[in-house]
Enzyme design. Structure first.
Site, PDB file in Angstrom:
ATOM      1  N   HIS A 119       2.791  -5.505  -5.553  1.00  0.00           N
ATOM      2  CA  HIS A 119       3.726  -4.140  -5.405  1.00  0.00           C
ATOM      3  C   HIS A 119       3.964  -3.548  -4.041  1.00  0.00           C
ATOM      4  O   HIS A 119       4.984  -3.085  -3.970  1.00  0.00           O
ATOM      5  CB  HIS A 119       3.225  -3.207  -6.433  1.00  0.00           C
ATOM      6  CG  HIS A 119       2.026  -2.417  -6.090  1.00  0.00           C
ATOM      7  ND1 HIS A 119       0.600  -2.751  -6.373  1.00  0.00           N
ATOM      8  CD2 HIS A 119       1.915  -1.393  -5.401  1.00  0.00           C
ATOM      9  CE1 HIS A 119      -0.083  -1.852  -5.955  1.00  0.00           C
ATOM     10  NE2 HIS A 119       0.540  -1.172  -5.159  1.00  0.00           N
ATOM     11  N   ASP A 161      -2.016  -8.859  -9.377  1.00  0.00           N
ATOM     12  CA  ASP A 161      -1.338  -7.946  -8.329  1.00  0.00           C
ATOM     13  C   ASP A 161      -1.556  -8.504  -6.996  1.00  0.00           C
ATOM     14  O   ASP A 161      -2.358  -7.754  -6.355  1.00  0.00           O
ATOM     15  CB  ASP A 161      -1.425  -6.558  -8.552  1.00  0.00           C
ATOM     16  CG  ASP A 161      -0.378  -5.588  -7.837  1.00  0.00           C
ATOM     17  OD1 ASP A 161       0.325  -6.366  -6.961  1.00  0.00           O
ATOM     18  OD2 ASP A 161      -0.311  -4.591  -7.852  1.00  0.00           O
ATOM     19  N   SER A 237      -3.680   0.673  -1.832  1.00  0.00           N
ATOM     20  CA  SER A 237      -3.137  -0.348  -2.412  1.00  0.00           C
ATOM     21  C   SER A 237      -3.384  -1.759  -1.583  1.00  0.00           C
ATOM     22  O   SER A 237      -2.990  -1.596  -0.420  1.00  0.00           O
ATOM     23  CB  SER A 237      -1.548  -0.363  -2.814  1.00  0.00           C
ATOM     24  OG  SER A 237      -1.762   0.330  -3.920  1.00  0.00           O
TER      25      SER A 237
END
Length: 336
Positions: A119, A161, A237
């Protein structure tokens, strides 16, 4: 080398959320019960040294209501000695997207490669050059190892991810994995629930480009899914998850507020993907004599000392072996 860059106002920092970067309402309703099959959630030629964007150019991501996953265990502390040990490859990331400039984290794992989230790279909208990396960043005025511009992105082929980012050399023709020592990956043979871990990265609720470490324990582990009880926020992230040996065991992707934070666990499938795509990635057991991937292991088929290796002079099938019946060597009793 100490890089000087334009200041970024922390009031305008746009963070890559650790809860959701997708626009579908269903994705925002991630439940801890669905961890095993969760949708992805959030939290070329030499390029000129990338510059940090001004605060006025930064815009927040939309639908970031779950940007902060602060749990009761909020043991976070700043790392100021960022250039030493396992902290050095931890990297501050900026993505210059069409809708603004966003921040995230990553970790250098090869001469020219870094790991982060899918992402995170999705925010580039297909333009790798939009992603800039600043390994060992200390703060918005101090980037001791300068900046690097991405040139290629490879997304993990599984559901996790996870993404690999390859970088161009800097203006001094140095690679990102030369200005810092790449992180060591764990083989994860001994990783289990209740072990102590840390997540290290660049959370957006702290001063811009400052490195912070969160401490906690693994609470869940299955397949590529790992959950833990430590706290993170938007900007974390892509942060590496370290074990007590300071080896990378996973890549943080986000969490569910008041419940857990999670990472892509480096299991066998992920490890094979990384080895196939990063030639020089280093796993902790690679140097062990009994590791079949170690070229010095006698049982490695590529090792010339392997008794089954055709070129091994002790191999009876070696045409130069005097015991080979097909060999005309004068020492061979079966020679014609």
């Amino acid at each position: 080398m100490k890089g000087k860059f334009l200041k970024v106002s922390s009031l305008f920092v746009a963070t890559l959320t650790t809860a959701t970067l997708v626009s579908s309402p269903a994705a925002n309703a991630l439940s801890s019960k669905a961890m095993d099959n969760h949708p992805q959630q959030t939290q070329s030629s030499k390029q000129q040294t990338p510059k940090i964007q001004k605060g006025g150019n930064l815009k927040p991501l939309e639908q970031r209501e779950h940007a902060n996953v602060i749990l009761p265990n909020n043991d976070r502390h700043q790392i100021t000695d960022t250039t030493n040990g396992h902290y050095a490859p931890v990297t501050y990331i900026q993505v210059e997207a069409p809708t603004g400039t966003f921040i995230a984290s990553g970790v250098v794992v090869g001469k020219d490669t870094l790991l982060t989230n899918k992402h995170v790279v999705d925010a580039t909208h297909g333009d790798p050059h939009a992603l800039k990396a600043f390994p060992s960043a200390i703060n918005q005025d101090n980037y001791p190892n300068g900046g690097f511009t991405a040139e290629q992105i490879t997304k993990y082929s599984g559901e996790g991810d996870l993404a690999i980012v390859k970088f161009s050399p800097n203006e001094q023709n140095k690679h990102i994995g030369e200005v810092v020592k790449p992180a060591t990956m764990s083989n994860n043979a001994e990783t289990q629930v209740n072990q102590n871990i840390t997540v290290t990265g660049y959370p957006g609720d702290k001063p811009v480009a400052t490195m912070w470490e969160s401490k906690g324990k693994i609470t869940y582990l299955k397949g590529e899914a790992m959950q833990y009880d430590l706290s993170t926020t938007g900007g974390n992230s892509g942060s590496p998850v370290f074990n007590e040996k300071n080896e990378v065991i996973g890549i943080h992707w986000g969490g569910v507020p008041n419940e857990f934070n999670g990472a892509v666990f480096i299991n066998e499938n992920v490890r094979n993907f990384l080895k196939q795509n990063i030639e020089d990635i280093h796993f902790a057991n690679d140097d062990q004599p009994n590791n079949p991937d170690n070229p010095d292991n006698p049982n490695n088929p590529d090792n010339p000392n392997n008794p089954d290796e055709p070129n091994n002079p002790d191999n009876p099938n070696n045409p130069d072996n005097p015991d080979n019946g097909d060999n005309n060597n004068s020492d061979n009793p079966d020679a014609a």
